[in-house]
Scaffold this active site. Structure first.
Site, PDB file in Angstrom:
ATOM      1  N   ASP A 251      -3.813   1.526   4.628  1.00 31.92           N
ATOM      2  CA  ASP A 251      -4.846   1.003   4.882  1.00 31.92           C
ATOM      3  C   ASP A 251      -4.512   1.147   6.525  1.00 31.92           C
ATOM      4  OD1 ASP A 251      -5.372  -0.720   2.727  1.00 31.92           O
ATOM      5  OD2 ASP A 251      -3.572  -2.190   4.114  1.00 31.92           O
TER       6      ASP A 251
ATOM      7  N   ARG B 294     -14.225   0.627  -1.264  1.00 35.22           N
ATOM      8  CA  ARG B 294     -12.705   0.283   0.112  1.00 35.22           C
ATOM      9  C   ARG B 294     -13.025   2.106   0.592  1.00 35.22           C
ATOM     10  NH1 ARG B 294      -9.060  -4.351   0.749  1.00 35.22           N
ATOM     11  NH2 ARG B 294     -10.602  -5.447   0.279  1.00 35.22           N
TER      12      ARG B 294
ATOM     13  N   ASP C 215       1.177  -1.072  -0.305  1.00 31.27           N
ATOM     14  CA  ASP C 215      -0.041  -0.277  -0.277  1.00 31.27           C
ATOM     15  C   ASP C 215       0.729   1.065  -0.152  1.00 31.27           C
ATOM     16  OD1 ASP C 215      -2.639  -1.269   0.655  1.00 31.27           O
ATOM     17  OD2 ASP C 215      -1.045  -2.233   2.205  1.00 31.27           O
TER      18      ASP C 215
ATOM     19  N   ASP D 209      -2.505  -3.111  -4.044  1.00 28.76           N
ATOM     20  CA  ASP D 209      -2.989  -3.355  -3.023  1.00 28.76           C
ATOM     21  C   ASP D 209      -3.859  -2.180  -2.702  1.00 28.76           C
ATOM     22  OD1 ASP D 209      -4.040  -5.012  -1.109  1.00 28.76           O
ATOM     23  OD2 ASP D 209      -2.260  -5.190  -0.099  1.00 28.76           O
TER      24      ASP D 209
END
Length: 446
Positions: A269, A324, A226, A265
């Site tokens: 996060d 997301r 990420d 990815d």
């Protein structure tokens, strides 16, 4: 030998700062960002600004000051990846400021530079093709000298090369309008008090994704990395950054074994007990899996995450994403005054996961034809949710009612069980798209 796709590639008052071991107080009345209105005094320089009081979860308890109190010896201006990592690795926890000038490419040498001797992607494809390997057994037991073992070793080299660990009491800030990190992964791991501002992030490209034949009915390629990962860290402020896939959107990625060769990815996060995070005035664009808050439903993860993952998202632009924005487990997440622009390939924005407590209010959604309000939410597991005063294509819309009408057998209940208070300024929802589009992202700090 052939390797996979190569890289070419507010009103507010700043009250007090402690400088070094002295009790020097730097008083600065006025805004900490460029979005304030008035004030008799000039704000400190961007690298010395702190998160204003009351600005989201990261302002709670001790607040977030990053490296604002750094002395001259701990202010670094860097132009290369090696200089950047060295500035972060300087020992000690004294406040530091790292100024990034220009675009720094952590993957400039390309994927071949990370490959270990003997790694051959053609051999990997030949051995693990569904025709030869099937879908019943994974690759975890493959030995070190196998194509999978050589892939693992190559991936480990890339992992070491492109990750940068951010210490406590640090501000990382871009200089001017066009500075940032390409192909890098910031690791904000089990530290306190970090600020990341005015940076353009181009998502890392995983050179060595793993084929997992047991993932779904027909297997999947799984990738790492990420742009930024907040793991178990506290008091983190990400402000006026831009996150994008840049030169390598998913549309440019090849297909193997009938599945996209996924080399991305997430963009951000926030996981493993991380707490007190504010993400404000950022642009998240042109990506699939964007923000993950809480990474697992497992009992072990729940024991770490319950009572944590307090995150505020405000005045962010989420544009041309798939999903997301964010997906939430366990956390108390306040999402307000954000603008969501949904285009082709859109999946959902808010993912409601296990024990999540999401509040989504005063947000604007601009949906392309064919996308409905019933797609904005997604229920992954039982969580709680408050949605109020949201606009969909200019019309106030009850997002919860829209989801429940479209999913009568998988409904969501109303009420997150808590009320956000850390909101220094809430823009009227009809102004959100204009205000956010004009102010969010790197290069707009002022």
């Amino acid at each position: 030998m052939r390797t996979p796709l190569h890289l070419h590639r507010n009103h507010g008052r700043v009250v007090a700062l402690l400088a070094g071991c002295t009790a020097l107080v730097l008083a600065a009345t006025g805004p900490a960002t460029a979005h304030s209105r008035g004030g008799a005094h000039h704000p400190p320089a961007p690298a010395r600004q702190v998160l204003p009081a009351g600005d989201g979860w990261a302002s709670s308890t001790t607040g977030t000051t990053g490296g604002a109190a750094a002395d001259a010896a701990h202010v670094h201006t860097v132009t290369t990846w090696a200089e950047f990592k060295a500035a972060l690795a300087d020992p000690g926890t004294a406040p530091r400021i790292v100024r990034i000038k220009g675009i720094i490419d952590a993957e400039a040498e390309g994927c071949a530079a990370f490959a270990v001797p003997g790694y051959d992607f053609d051999a990997y494809l030949a051995k693990y093709s569904p025709e030869n390997w099937g879908y019943d057994q994974d690759l975890e037991a493959e030995p070190a000298d196998s194509p999978e073992g050589l892939r693992r070793a190559s991936a480990a080299r890339q992992n070491t090369a492109i990750k940068a660990n951010v210490p406590a009491n640090t501000t990382i800030i871009g200089v001017g309008r066009h500075s940032g990190l390409k192909g890098a992964s910031l690791q904000i791991n089990t530290v306190d008090n970090v600020i990341v501002r005015n940076l353009s992030f181009e998502t890392p490209l995983d050179c060595f994704p793993q084929w997992d034949p047991t993932d779904g009915d027909t297997g999947n390629w799984n990738s790492e990395y990420d742009s930024a990962v907040v793991t178990g860290a506290t008091h983190v402020w990400l402000d006026h950054d831009t996150f994008t896939d840049g030169d390598h959107p998913d549309s440019t990625l090849p297909t193997y074994f009938g599945r996209i060769f996924e080399q991305h990815d997430g963009e951000l996060d926030i996981v493993k007990g991380a707490d007190y995070v504010t993400a404000s005035w950022n642009r998240f664009t042109d990506h699939d899996k964007t923000i993950l808050i809480g990474n697992s439903d497992s009992a072990a993860t729940a024991a770490i995450d319950r009572g944590h993952l307090k995150v505020t998202l405000h005045h962010n632009l989420f544009s041309n994403l798939v999903e997301r924005a964010p997906r939430v487990r366990f956390g108390q997440v306040d999402s307000y005054n954000n603008h969501f622009v949904a285009k082709t390939g859109y999946g959902y924005s808010y993912g409601v996961g296990l024990e999540s407590q999401l509040v989504a209010e005063h947000n604007a959604f601009t949906l392309a034809p064919g996308i409905t309000a019933g797609q904005i939410l997604m229920k992954w597991n039982d969580g709680s949710l408050t949605v109020n005063d949201n606009l969909v294509n200019g019309v106030r819309t009850d997002l919860l009612a829209a989801w429940n009408a479209a999913n009568p057998d998988n409904t969501l209940g109303s009420g997150a069980g808590w009320t956000p208070t850390l909101r220094p300024h809430v823009d009227p929802v009809r102004n959100v798209a204009r205000v956010v589009d004009g102010g969010a992202g790197a290069g707009r700090l002022g």
